[in-house]
Motif scaffolding. Sequence first.
Motif, short mmCIF file in Angstrom:
data_model
loop_
_atom_site.label_atom_id
_atom_site.label_comp_id
_atom_site.label_asym_id
_atom_site.label_seq_id
_atom_site.Cartn_x
_atom_site.Cartn_y
_atom_site.Cartn_z
N VAL A 157 0.83 -1.20 0.00
CA VAL A 157 0.00 0.00 0.00
C VAL A 157 0.87 1.26 0.00
O VAL A 157 0.54 2.26 -0.63
CB VAL A 157 -0.97 -0.02 1.20
N GLY A 158 2.01 1.20 0.71
CA GLY A 158 2.90 2.36 0.73
C GLY A 158 3.49 2.63 -0.64
O GLY A 158 3.58 3.79 -1.08
N ALA A 159 3.91 1.55 -1.34
CA ALA A 159 4.48 1.71 -2.67
C ALA A 159 3.43 2.21 -3.65
O ALA A 159 3.70 3.08 -4.48
CB ALA A 159 5.07 0.39 -3.14
N ALA A 160 2.22 1.67 -3.56
CA ALA A 160 1.14 2.11 -4.45
C ALA A 160 0.79 3.58 -4.19
O ALA A 160 0.55 4.35 -5.12
CB ALA A 160 -0.09 1.23 -4.25
N SER A 161 0.78 3.96 -2.92
CA SER A 161 0.49 5.34 -2.55
C SER A 161 1.51 6.29 -3.16
O SER A 161 1.17 7.31 -3.75
CB SER A 161 0.48 5.47 -1.03
N SER A 162 2.79 5.94 -3.05
CA SER A 162 3.86 6.78 -3.60
C SER A 162 3.79 6.85 -5.12
O SER A 162 4.00 7.90 -5.72
CB SER A 162 5.23 6.26 -3.16
N LEU A 163 3.50 5.73 -5.74
CA LEU A 163 3.48 5.66 -7.20
C LEU A 163 2.34 6.48 -7.79
O LEU A 163 2.52 7.20 -8.76
CB LEU A 163 3.33 4.20 -7.64
N ILE A 164 1.16 6.41 -7.18
CA ILE A 164 -0.04 7.03 -7.76
C ILE A 164 -0.25 8.45 -7.26
O ILE A 164 -0.82 9.29 -7.95
CB ILE A 164 -1.28 6.16 -7.43
N GLY A 165 0.23 8.74 -6.04
CA GLY A 165 0.06 10.08 -5.50
C GLY A 165 -1.19 10.26 -4.68
O GLY A 165 -1.73 11.37 -4.58
N VAL A 166 -1.69 9.18 -4.09
CA VAL A 166 -2.80 9.27 -3.15
C VAL A 166 -2.31 8.77 -1.79
O VAL A 166 -1.36 8.00 -1.72
CB VAL A 166 -4.03 8.44 -3.61
#
Length: 280
Positions: A25-34
């Motif tokens: 979830v942390g990596a997805a958050s950083s990648l997408i910007g949410v």
Amino acid sequence: MRDAEAVTQDPEATGSPTGDELLTVGAASSLIGVSVRTLHHWDHIGLVGPSGRTSTGYRLYSADDVARIHRVLIYRELGFSLTEVGKILDDPSVNESAHLEKQRKLLAERIDHLQQMVCAVDQMMEARAVNKKLTPQEQNEIFGQDWNPEYQREAEERWGDTHQWEQSQQRAAGMSKDDWQRTKAQSDQLNQELAQAARDGIEPGSEQANQLAEQHRASIGQFYDCTHSMQVCLATMYTQDPRFTEYYDTLEPGLADWLYRAVAENARANGVDPDNATWE
């Protein structure tokens, strides 16, 4: 297929998911910007759930999950509620490609509108940056030694509650020193033409006199919308206020009265009774 737990032993793993690679979830958050909190909330309401979890409970997002998140962001940008977004994404009868094409068009229109607003703001900022209120020295330089700051205060007392005063302040706020100098030069030229017409005995009401009256009205119109009736009121003041009378009569004896008659006859030709002219 590679084991999801083996791919994401590091709960802070980063990068874009490819194939069967999964993101925390942390990596997805950083990648997408949410924010992580947002992704947790979307998972909780069933809008975007992760495809898997690690043995320790970390959420794992696939490439398809990330694509769904991006679609959610697009619809949210267009003003759809989360509930509406969920229905669109989960309804098998919705042609999402056609729907996205339509939304792309709406986004392009919105971007164009926002760009126009940006240009308008830029113009306002430029006008404010270029325009600095004239200093007393600049006023004397442009208008001559006869300039008196009291004229401005007196005008505000007389017309400060009118729409024309508000217009004049807005338009003056967009004028640079060069604009004022150009306006002053044009005004001087017009006054010389008026004086010459009076000197030559041009009859008020004649075609030439009417043209000069219209030029005089246009010079006022640089600052506010001046009707023929308003122009008559101003010309009347030229003959009643000794300061204006002296100014015009210095250019040519009797010019203040000639200008009033020229303005009055031109107003009459345009359907205004000069004897009953009002500020409207």
